[in-house]
Design a protein around this motif. Structure first.
Motif, PDB file in Angstrom:
ATOM      1  N   HIS A  45       0.820  -1.216   0.000  1.00  0.00           N
ATOM      2  CA  HIS A  45       0.000   0.000   0.000  1.00  0.00           C
ATOM      3  C   HIS A  45       0.856   1.269   0.000  1.00  0.00           C
ATOM      4  CE1 HIS A  45      -2.330   3.346   1.668  1.00  0.00           C
ATOM      5  NE2 HIS A  45      -3.355   2.797   1.025  1.00  0.00           N
ATOM      6  N   LYS A  46       1.854   1.313   0.860  1.00  0.00           N
ATOM      7  CA  LYS A  46       2.663   2.528   1.000  1.00  0.00           C
ATOM      8  C   LYS A  46       3.353   2.879  -0.320  1.00  0.00           C
ATOM      9  CE  LYS A  46       6.149   4.562   4.059  1.00  0.00           C
ATOM     10  NZ  LYS A  46       7.097   4.286   5.156  1.00  0.00           N
ATOM     11  N   ASP A  47       3.936   1.867  -0.961  1.00  0.00           N
ATOM     12  CA  ASP A  47       4.631   2.078  -2.237  1.00  0.00           C
ATOM     13  C   ASP A  47       3.662   2.626  -3.289  1.00  0.00           C
ATOM     14  OD1 ASP A  47       6.822   1.804  -4.140  1.00  0.00           O
ATOM     15  OD2 ASP A  47       5.665   0.141  -4.971  1.00  0.00           O
ATOM     16  N   LEU A  48       2.487   2.003  -3.396  1.00  0.00           N
ATOM     17  CA  LEU A  48       1.501   2.440  -4.389  1.00  0.00           C
ATOM     18  C   LEU A  48       0.952   3.825  -4.079  1.00  0.00           C
ATOM     19  CD1 LEU A  48      -0.017   1.393  -6.932  1.00  0.00           C
ATOM     20  CD2 LEU A  48       1.593  -0.196  -5.923  1.00  0.00           C
ATOM     21  N   TYR A  49       0.735   4.107  -2.816  1.00  0.00           N
ATOM     22  CA  TYR A  49       0.175   5.403  -2.411  1.00  0.00           C
ATOM     23  C   TYR A  49       1.071   6.543  -2.906  1.00  0.00           C
ATOM     24  CZ  TYR A  49      -1.763   9.114   0.480  1.00  0.00           C
ATOM     25  OH  TYR A  49      -2.343  10.298   0.906  1.00  0.00           O
ATOM     26  N   TYR A  50       2.387   6.379  -2.747  1.00  0.00           N
ATOM     27  CA  TYR A  50       3.308   7.436  -3.184  1.00  0.00           C
ATOM     28  C   TYR A  50       3.463   7.466  -4.702  1.00  0.00           C
ATOM     29  CZ  TYR A  50       4.248   8.523   1.643  1.00  0.00           C
ATOM     30  OH  TYR A  50       4.091   8.920   2.950  1.00  0.00           O
ATOM     31  N   LYS A  51       3.403   6.302  -5.336  1.00  0.00           N
ATOM     32  CA  LYS A  51       3.471   6.270  -6.806  1.00  0.00           C
ATOM     33  C   LYS A  51       2.259   6.987  -7.412  1.00  0.00           C
ATOM     34  CE  LYS A  51       6.397   2.395  -8.159  1.00  0.00           C
ATOM     35  NZ  LYS A  51       7.002   1.800  -6.989  1.00  0.00           N
ATOM     36  N   LEU A  52       1.100   6.855  -6.791  1.00  0.00           N
ATOM     37  CA  LEU A  52      -0.120   7.496  -7.293  1.00  0.00           C
ATOM     38  C   LEU A  52      -0.026   9.018  -7.267  1.00  0.00           C
ATOM     39  CD1 LEU A  52      -2.851   5.195  -5.721  1.00  0.00           C
ATOM     40  CD2 LEU A  52      -2.512   5.587  -8.170  1.00  0.00           C
ATOM     41  N   LYS A  53       0.869   9.558  -6.463  1.00  0.00           N
ATOM     42  CA  LYS A  53       1.027  11.020  -6.382  1.00  0.00           C
ATOM     43  C   LYS A  53       1.837  11.571  -7.557  1.00  0.00           C
ATOM     44  CE  LYS A  53       0.596  11.588  -1.372  1.00  0.00           C
ATOM     45  NZ  LYS A  53      -0.479  12.570  -1.394  1.00  0.00           N
ATOM     46  N   THR A  54       2.494  10.693  -8.323  1.00  0.00           N
ATOM     47  CA  THR A  54       3.283  11.152  -9.462  1.00  0.00           C
ATOM     48  C   THR A  54       2.418  11.158 -10.718  1.00  0.00           C
ATOM     49  OG1 THR A  54       4.096   8.947 -10.041  1.00  0.00           O
ATOM     50  CG2 THR A  54       5.403  10.211  -8.458  1.00  0.00           C
ATOM     51  N   GLU A  55       2.534  12.224 -11.481  1.00  0.00           N
ATOM     52  CA  GLU A  55       1.731  12.393 -12.693  1.00  0.00           C
ATOM     53  C   GLU A  55       1.962  11.263 -13.686  1.00  0.00           C
ATOM     54  OE1 GLU A  55       0.976  16.437 -14.855  1.00  0.00           O
ATOM     55  OE2 GLU A  55       2.723  15.499 -15.775  1.00  0.00           O
TER      56      GLU A  55
END
Length: 198
Positions: A45-55
């Motif tokens: 979850h943590k990895d995906l959550y931060y990846k989702l913040k990148t355009e």
């Protein structure tokens, strides 16, 4: 830019199983399409959550490794918790290199500060849309489309048909005959045009 994700195949399903996954810091998801069966997965979850913040994560072909087997996918849907900073579920679609994909890509606006309507008339540029849906083969997918505002004058509008597209990329709205406005330059009341001030 190549973005890689690691996932595990998921054997358990249902609300209770998904809740248990989330308490362990995992995120349930699925991969579908591409002529293969839908596959249930779970991710960090943590990895995906931060990846989702990148355009780029939203408008790129992603490489996902499930139990060591890599596939090319597109992000298709994300379900967020109504008030917590938590992703509840994520969907990916498999990509085939010989099939066109439909993807929304961001518009990057440049040169607003040197547009004549801004410099000479005190105008303001309003962005009507900030992303646009395109059709292309996976190999031709751009991360973004640049919109050059340097020629905009008072009262002018940039339309979809004015955009300079990379090779082999088409805008879906134009294919449907919809030439929508992208940016307009508005001069506030009391502002003067370049002709009036000459």
């Amino acid at each position: 830019m190549s973005i890689e994700i690691s996932a595990n195949s998921r054997k358990v399903h249902g609300t209770g199983a998904n809740r248990r996954l989330r308490t362990q810091g995992r995120l349930p998801g699925v991969i579908y399409g591409g002529g293969a069966a839908t596959q249930s997965i779970d991710l960090d979850h943590k990895d995906l959550y931060y990846k989702l913040k990148t355009e780029a994560f939203h408008a790129s072909i992603l490489s996902i490794s499930v139990d060591g087997k890599k596939e090319q996918v597109l992000l298709r849907d994300v379900q967020m918790h109504p008030f917590k900073q938590q992703v509840l579920h994520i969907d990916f679609q498999r990509v085939r290199q010989d099939q066109k994909i439909h993807v929304k890509v961001p518009l990057h606006f440049i040169n607003a500060d040197i547009a004549p309507g801004v410099k000479l008339s005190g105008g303001m540029i309003s962005h009507v849309v900030t992303e646009i849906e395109i059709s292309c083969l996976p190999k031709d997918l751009p991360e973004s489309i640049v919109v050059d505002l340097s020629e905009m004058t008072a009262g002018s509008t940039i339309h979809t048909s004015d955009l300079k597209l990379p090779e082999n990329v088409e805008i879906l709205a134009l294919l449907r005959g919809d030439n929508q406005p992208i940016s307009t330059l508005i001069v506030p009341r009391g502002g003067e045009t370049a002709e009036e001030s000459a």
